[in-house]
Design an enzyme around this catalytic site. Structure first.
Site, PDB file in Angstrom:
ATOM      1  N   ARG A   1      -5.676  -5.849  14.876  1.00 57.26           N
ATOM      2  CA  ARG A   1      -6.416  -5.951  13.627  1.00 57.26           C
ATOM      3  C   ARG A   1      -7.227  -7.239  13.709  1.00 57.26           C
ATOM      4  O   ARG A   1      -6.816  -8.187  14.402  1.00 57.26           O
ATOM      5  CB  ARG A   1      -5.429  -6.105  12.462  1.00 57.26           C
ATOM      6  CG  ARG A   1      -5.007  -4.833  11.836  1.00 57.26           C
ATOM      7  CD  ARG A   1      -4.237  -5.062  10.543  1.00 57.26           C
ATOM      8  NE  ARG A   1      -3.217  -6.093  10.631  1.00 57.26           N
ATOM      9  CZ  ARG A   1      -3.357  -7.318  10.138  1.00 57.26           C
ATOM     10  NH1 ARG A   1      -4.477  -7.685   9.521  1.00 57.26           N
ATOM     11  NH2 ARG A   1      -2.388  -8.195  10.239  1.00 57.26           N
TER      12      ARG A   1
ATOM     13  N   GLU B   1       4.367  -0.419  21.741  1.00 56.61           N
ATOM     14  CA  GLU B   1       3.686   0.879  21.879  1.00 56.61           C
ATOM     15  C   GLU B   1       3.102   1.024  23.285  1.00 56.61           C
ATOM     16  O   GLU B   1       3.136   2.108  23.880  1.00 56.61           O
ATOM     17  CB  GLU B   1       2.572   0.991  20.827  1.00 56.61           C
ATOM     18  CG  GLU B   1       3.121   1.064  19.400  1.00 56.61           C
ATOM     19  CD  GLU B   1       2.041   0.862  18.343  1.00 56.61           C
ATOM     20  OE1 GLU B   1       0.857   0.746  18.704  1.00 56.61           O
ATOM     21  OE2 GLU B   1       2.394   0.825  17.149  1.00 56.61           O
TER      22      GLU B   1
ATOM     23  N   ASP C   1      39.388 -24.695  -8.600  1.00 58.11           N
ATOM     24  CA  ASP C   1      38.191 -24.195  -7.905  1.00 58.11           C
ATOM     25  C   ASP C   1      38.139 -24.500  -6.418  1.00 58.11           C
ATOM     26  O   ASP C   1      37.316 -23.933  -5.711  1.00 58.11           O
ATOM     27  CB  ASP C   1      36.928 -24.767  -8.561  1.00 58.11           C
ATOM     28  CG  ASP C   1      36.753 -26.216  -8.215  1.00 58.11           C
ATOM     29  OD1 ASP C   1      37.709 -27.000  -8.411  1.00 58.11           O
ATOM     30  OD2 ASP C   1      35.681 -26.573  -7.704  1.00 58.11           O
TER      31      ASP C   1
ATOM     32  N   HIS D   1       8.026  -8.681   7.171  1.00 53.28           N
ATOM     33  CA  HIS D   1       7.409  -8.249   8.426  1.00 53.28           C
ATOM     34  C   HIS D   1       6.681  -9.371   9.159  1.00 53.28           C
ATOM     35  O   HIS D   1       6.303  -9.220  10.307  1.00 53.28           O
ATOM     36  CB  HIS D   1       6.444  -7.087   8.161  1.00 53.28           C
ATOM     37  CG  HIS D   1       7.174  -5.823   7.799  1.00 53.28           C
ATOM     38  ND1 HIS D   1       7.448  -4.836   8.698  1.00 53.28           N
ATOM     39  CD2 HIS D   1       7.731  -5.415   6.636  1.00 53.28           C
ATOM     40  CE1 HIS D   1       8.126  -3.860   8.122  1.00 53.28           C
ATOM     41  NE2 HIS D   1       8.307  -4.195   6.857  1.00 53.28           N
TER      42      HIS D   1
ATOM     43  N   ASP E   1       3.082 -14.060  15.389  1.00 59.05           N
ATOM     44  CA  ASP E   1       3.189 -12.672  14.974  1.00 59.05           C
ATOM     45  C   ASP E   1       4.647 -12.410  14.610  1.00 59.05           C
ATOM     46  O   ASP E   1       5.538 -12.813  15.369  1.00 59.05           O
ATOM     47  CB  ASP E   1       2.778 -11.747  16.126  1.00 59.05           C
ATOM     48  CG  ASP E   1       2.004 -10.534  15.646  1.00 59.05           C
ATOM     49  OD1 ASP E   1       2.234 -10.127  14.497  1.00 59.05           O
ATOM     50  OD2 ASP E   1       1.182 -10.009  16.421  1.00 59.05           O
TER      51      ASP E   1
ATOM     52  N   ARG F   1       0.836  -1.204   0.000  1.00 59.84           N
ATOM     53  CA  ARG F   1       0.000   0.000   0.000  1.00 59.84           C
ATOM     54  C   ARG F   1       0.868   1.250   0.000  1.00 59.84           C
ATOM     55  O   ARG F   1       1.828   1.364   0.747  1.00 59.84           O
ATOM     56  CB  ARG F   1      -0.876   0.032   1.263  1.00 59.84           C
ATOM     57  CG  ARG F   1      -2.122  -0.821   1.198  1.00 59.84           C
ATOM     58  CD  ARG F   1      -3.074  -0.402   0.113  1.00 59.84           C
ATOM     59  NE  ARG F   1      -3.613   0.937   0.287  1.00 59.84           N
ATOM     60  CZ  ARG F   1      -4.776   1.210   0.851  1.00 59.84           C
ATOM     61  NH1 ARG F   1      -5.536   0.235   1.302  1.00 59.84           N
ATOM     62  NH2 ARG F   1      -5.203   2.449   0.952  1.00 59.84           N
TER      63      ARG F   1
HETATM   64  C1  GDG Z   1       2.723  -6.715  10.663  1.00 59.90           C
HETATM   65  C2  GDG Z   1       3.113  -8.010  11.374  1.00 59.90           C
HETATM   66  C3  GDG Z   1       4.798  -6.712  12.697  1.00 59.90           C
HETATM   67  C4  GDG Z   1      -3.953  -1.115  15.813  1.00 59.90           C
HETATM   68  N1  GDG Z   1      -5.176  -0.711  16.183  1.00 59.90           N
HETATM   69  C5  GDG Z   1      -5.205   0.608  16.003  1.00 59.90           C
HETATM   70  C6  GDG Z   1      -3.982   1.017  15.518  1.00 59.90           C
HETATM   71  N2  GDG Z   1      -3.226  -0.080  15.408  1.00 59.90           N
HETATM   72  C7  GDG Z   1      -1.838  -0.039  14.944  1.00 59.90           C
HETATM   73  C8  GDG Z   1      -0.916  -0.268  16.096  1.00 59.90           C
HETATM   74  C9  GDG Z   1       0.300  -0.868  15.431  1.00 59.90           C
HETATM   75  C10 GDG Z   1      -0.278  -1.520  14.175  1.00 59.90           C
HETATM   76  O1  GDG Z   1      -1.596  -1.080  14.024  1.00 59.90           O
HETATM   77  C11 GDG Z   1      -0.338  -3.028  14.315  1.00 59.90           C
HETATM   78  O2  GDG Z   1       0.959  -3.524  14.227  1.00 59.90           O
HETATM   79  P1  GDG Z   1       1.316  -4.997  14.669  1.00 59.90           P
HETATM   80  O3  GDG Z   1       2.789  -5.106  14.688  1.00 59.90           O
HETATM   81  O4  GDG Z   1       0.740  -5.273  16.009  1.00 59.90           O
HETATM   82  O5  GDG Z   1       0.619  -6.003  13.638  1.00 59.90           O
HETATM   83  P2  GDG Z   1       0.354  -6.095  12.028  1.00 59.90           P
HETATM   84  O6  GDG Z   1      -0.541  -5.022  11.562  1.00 59.90           O
HETATM   85  O7  GDG Z   1      -0.151  -7.458  11.810  1.00 59.90           O
HETATM   86  O8  GDG Z   1       1.768  -5.888  11.350  1.00 59.90           O
HETATM   87  C12 GDG Z   1       3.638  -7.695  12.776  1.00 59.90           C
HETATM   88  C13 GDG Z   1       4.413  -5.500  11.861  1.00 59.90           C
HETATM   89  O9  GDG Z   1       3.929  -5.897  10.573  1.00 59.90           O
HETATM   90  C14 GDG Z   1       5.630  -4.608  11.660  1.00 59.90           C
HETATM   91  O10 GDG Z   1       6.677  -5.282  11.071  1.00 59.90           O
HETATM   92  O11 GDG Z   1       5.096  -6.286  14.008  1.00 59.90           O
HETATM   93  O12 GDG Z   1       4.061  -8.861  13.399  1.00 59.90           O
HETATM   94  O13 GDG Z   1       2.017  -8.911  11.443  1.00 59.90           O
HETATM   95  O14 GDG Z   1       1.206   0.130  15.045  1.00 59.90           O
HETATM   96  O15 GDG Z   1      -0.682   0.944  16.719  1.00 59.90           O
HETATM   97  N3  GDG Z   1      -3.688   2.295  15.248  1.00 59.90           N
HETATM   98  C15 GDG Z   1      -4.635   3.206  15.438  1.00 59.90           C
HETATM   99  N4  GDG Z   1      -5.871   2.875  15.877  1.00 59.90           N
HETATM  100  C16 GDG Z   1      -6.204   1.617  16.186  1.00 59.90           C
HETATM  101  O16 GDG Z   1      -7.328   1.341  16.588  1.00 59.90           O
HETATM  102  N5  GDG Z   1      -4.377   4.479  15.143  1.00 59.90           N
END
Ligand code: GDG
Length: 731
Positions: free
Chosen positions: A277, A384, A683, A167, A376, A9
């Site tokens: 998510r 965070e 070689d 990721h 994950d 994206r």
């Molecule tokens: C992939 C990999 C790896 C979530 N809810 C809200 C919100 N979020 C943001 C969080 C966080 C992001 O979404 C989720 O990141 P994760 O790392 O937990 O998981 P994935 O989306 O599956 O990401 C994962 C990542 O890539 C990076 O390499 O860590 O393992 O699966 O930043 O803050 N943000 C907001 N509102 C929400 O309700 N604004």
């Protein structure tokens, strides 16, 4: 320097409002992270972000979006037709790779048309990139949508700097091999188009290397792989977050306001947070069961603890996601129905994405957070949460299956399949002393602050830059056309020339069965031409036995050195034993090799006059790797007081008398012929003995890349033959 980021994206949302196209910058873990990195470089980098704009646009709109995106956001949209995207994104990406790499083989679909779409979209991005790539650009490709793209780009741009970061987890061999043979091979090879391949954790790095070994048969050394004469590095880069941003948002005025509003509705209750998510890998359902169990087992907490659960809509077009949403709705209804009272709702559930400045206050005020994915890659939510803990109170409960658990050991670590354990973890978190919470969070905060997202990106990009240096070093020894002409010129002037040529891996490629490496007519003609060169002596110097070499060199007027220098047959003369060496050690070593052959199907023993060779080219590479280490170690110890040496070659271990080597035999011939120019091509390690022994003026060439005593390199036997053809014609 210009960096081109590639992700599925584009960090832009394109929408139609009142018949006009609107574009807004979108947020997300990667976008936020890389923005922090770019800010840290204070505009010193020229960047472009390449990705899909989120919807199919007509030609006119696309042109507009392209122009605006580039001017305002340095973005470069790549259009994917909806029908193709359906099979690419919802198909191969999210019904094949995502479930399989997260260890959900039962959800994995193996649909050939989805694979075709995956190849097509990767090609589409490769072509789109070709429109913007300039010399000197660095490309950083992100995630599982583009596993083939590095390879496709490499074909077009042999010199381009390409980095790739995954990721999500990379699975173990047993899971990865579930993919059809052609796909799994192409996916691994696709990644090898990059110069640097990064994963979140050491485990994923090791799993990838193991797949490369077992599926492609490529050996690796400290994370380095030589593939198509390039040195590729596979390494671990645990992704961090923009720590300061979370710490800052947590103490903003808006945060204080949201916290007091939330308190109004939740009272003094302890808060258990859940933010994800919508994805089956995140373990949301099991987490709810754990909360239910907790309330059941510890009724004193009923009315005193509430769960705030945010589920962010995601991939709602994939069946499993819809089913999961239904199941979550149902269990939330059940738990609330079962335990709620007039003044208490156990679970406050929102199915939406919160703005970040509303999410962070929730992180700050929660007493605990359940981050319990089944798998994950990393999990940024966990980090965070810690960064937002201004008062350092509140405890992270973290799944051992998240990449983040490798770094965040001070959290309460749980197994997401164990509901009982998770319910106990909730109790432990809620009852933990404040002192203990602060101690744990202080350590965690320091760590997360240190290895933040800026460090992560800087580390990756710096390591990527270093790769070119290593590759150039390797390449600097490759024979250029100028060097080639110079060598030919020097040779044509020489009055007496000696040319040593190793056989296997130098004049012919390796075969699964050694007896199949017979010279073809082209090679025979080439050796014939060389042997007719004026004032030149051609010596085939090999580890093979005498009979094989005599048989293969029939009718060609060359000298032969057999068994790594044990036997010498000069042109027109008989064999002479170069050095008498005892072979009484063989009956003692042979049983050790036999025992290992029995344990490694596909391996076999070859006996020569002065050596024993254990071949393992046809054995399972991973098993062989283990056996080879063990066996070499055993043999080195066992032969410590014998006059033999143990050498590891190209898929062989050879034990031979110490006094015999290509070096000694080669020097003998040099003394006899007294040439004014020497060429030596080989070689493997046995040729290194010769390279070392020859005078400094000799032209030594190693076939293949890698460390060597030789002055030059040629890539493979094909280049060797080309080189020798030129030598026969011009020198
Ligand atoms: C992939 C990999 C790896 C979530 N809810 C809200 C919100 N979020 C943001 C969080 C966080 C992001 O979404 C989720 O990141 P994760 O790392 O937990 O998981 P994935 O989306 O599956 O990401 C994962 C990542 O890539 C990076 O390499 O860590 O393992 O699966 O930043 O803050 N943000 C907001 N509102 C929400 O309700 N604004």
């Amino acid at each position: 320097m210009r960096i081109i980021f590639v992700s599925n994206r584009l960090p832009l949302n394109v929408s139609h409002e009142n018949g006009k196209i609107q574009m807004k910058q979108s947020a997300g873990g990667l976008v936020t992270g890389l923005s922090a990195y770019l800010e840290s470089t204070k505009g010193s980098l020229d960047t472009i972000w390449v990705g899909w704009p989120g919807k199919e646009l007509d030609r006119e709109s696309l042109e507009f979006v392209k122009k605006e995106a580039m001017e305002k956001y340095n973005g470069y949209p790549v259009q994917i037709p909806d029908a193709l995207n359906e099979k690419f994104y919802y198909g191969f990406c999210n019904k094949t790779i995502w479930p399989l790499f997260h260890y959900f083989p039962t959800f994995t679909e193996y649909e050939p048309s989805a694979w075709d779409a995956y190849v097509e979209v990767n090609q589409l991005f490769c072509d789109a990139l070709a429109d913007i790539i300039q010399p000197g650009d660095k490309i950083w490709i992100h995630d599982y949508h583009f596993l083939l793209l590095p390879g496709m780009l490499r074909e077009k741009y042999p010199e381009l700097e390409i980095g790739f970061f995954l990721h999500i987890p990379f699975p173990t061999y047993e899971v990865f091999r579930l993919l059809p043979g052609k796909w799994r091979k192409r996916l691994l090879e696709g990644l090898l188009g990059a110069d640097l391949i990064g994963f979140h954790s050491h485990d994923y790095t090791q799993y990838y290397l193991r797949c490369v070994l077992r599926i492609l048969g490529l050996e690796t050394n400290l994370g380095e792989i030589i593939y198509q004469n390039r040195l590729i590095k596979v390494d671990t880069f645990p992704m961090g977050i923009d720590y300061d941003k979370f710490a800052r948002l947590a103490c903003s005025e808006k945060a204080d306001r949201i916290m007091s509003e939330t308190r109004k509705s939740i009272g003094d209750n302890k808060i258990i947070l859940s933010v994800d998510r919508l994805d089956y890998s995140k373990g949301v359902y099991a987490r709810l069961e754990a909360f239910e169990k907790f309330l059941e087992k510890y009724p004193k907490w009923q009315g005193k603890a509430s769960m705030i659960m945010i589920v962010v809509p995601s991939r709602t077009e994939v069946d499993q996601y819809q089913e999961m949403k239904r199941a979550i709705d149902e269990i939330v209804g059940r738990i609330n129905g079962r335990f709620a009272s007039l003044d208490w709702t156990p679970i406050l559930y929102q199915f939406k994405m919160l703005p970040l400045d509303e999410l962070v206050p929730l992180y700050r005020m929660s007493d605990t957070i359940l981050v319990t994915p089944y798998r994950d890659g990393m999990n940024l939510v966990a980090k965070e949460f810690i960064a937002s803990k201004t008062e350092r109170k509140g405890i992270l409960i973290l799944s051992e299956m998240a990449g983040a658990s490798k770094e965040l050991g001070e959290a309460i670590i749980v197994n997401p399949n164990n509901t009982e354990e998770m319910s106990e973890a909730i109790l432990e978190a809620l009852e933990m002393s404040e002192e203990e919470q602060i101690t744990r969070n202080t350590v965690l905060q320091n760590r997360i602050k240190r290895y933040n997202v800026v460090r992560w990106a800087t580390d990756f990009l710096e390591k990527l830059s270093l790769r070119k240096g290593f590759q150039n070093k390797l390449k600097s020894k490759l024979i250029s056309s100028e060097t080639r002409s110079e060598i030919f010129k020097t040779f044509s002037k020489a009055e007496k020339k000696l040319i040593f040529l190793d056989y296997d891996g130098t004049l012919v490629p390796f075969q699964n069965k050694p007896e199949l490496a017979i010279p073809n007519q082209e090679l025979k003609d080439l050796l014939g031409n060389l042997s007719r060169m004026k004032n030149a002596e051609i010596i085939i110097i090999s580890g093979r036995d005498r009979d094989t070499l005599v048989n293969w060199m029939q009718g060609i007027d060359v000298s032969i050195v057999a068994e790594h220098g044990a036997w010498i047959r000069e042109r027109g003369k008989d064999w002479r034993l170069f050095k008498q060496a005892p072979s009484d050690w063989k009956p003692r070593i042979r049983p050790i090799l036999e025992q290992n052959s029995d344990r490694l199907p596909g391996s076999f023993i070859e006996e020569k006059n002065f050596s024993l060779v254990w071949h393992y080219r046809n054995a399972d590479p991973e098993l062989a790797e283990v056996r080879v280490k063990e066996l070499t170690d055993d043999l080195v110890n066992y032969t410590a007081n014998m006059d033999v040496s143990v050498l590891q070659g190209n898929k062989v271990i050879e034990i031979k008398n110490t006094g015999i080597s290509k070096g000694y035999a080669g020097l003998d011939l040099v003394n006899i012929h007294n040439p004014d120019q020497i060429l030596s091509i080989g070689d493997d390690w046995t040729d290194e003995d010769l390279f070392k022994a020859l005078p400094n003026t000799a032209i030594s060439i190693k076939v293949g890349l890698g460390p060597s005593n030789a002055r030059y390199n040629l890539k493979d036997y094909i280049e060797v033959r080309e080189f020798l053809k030129g030598l026969a014609n011009e020198a």
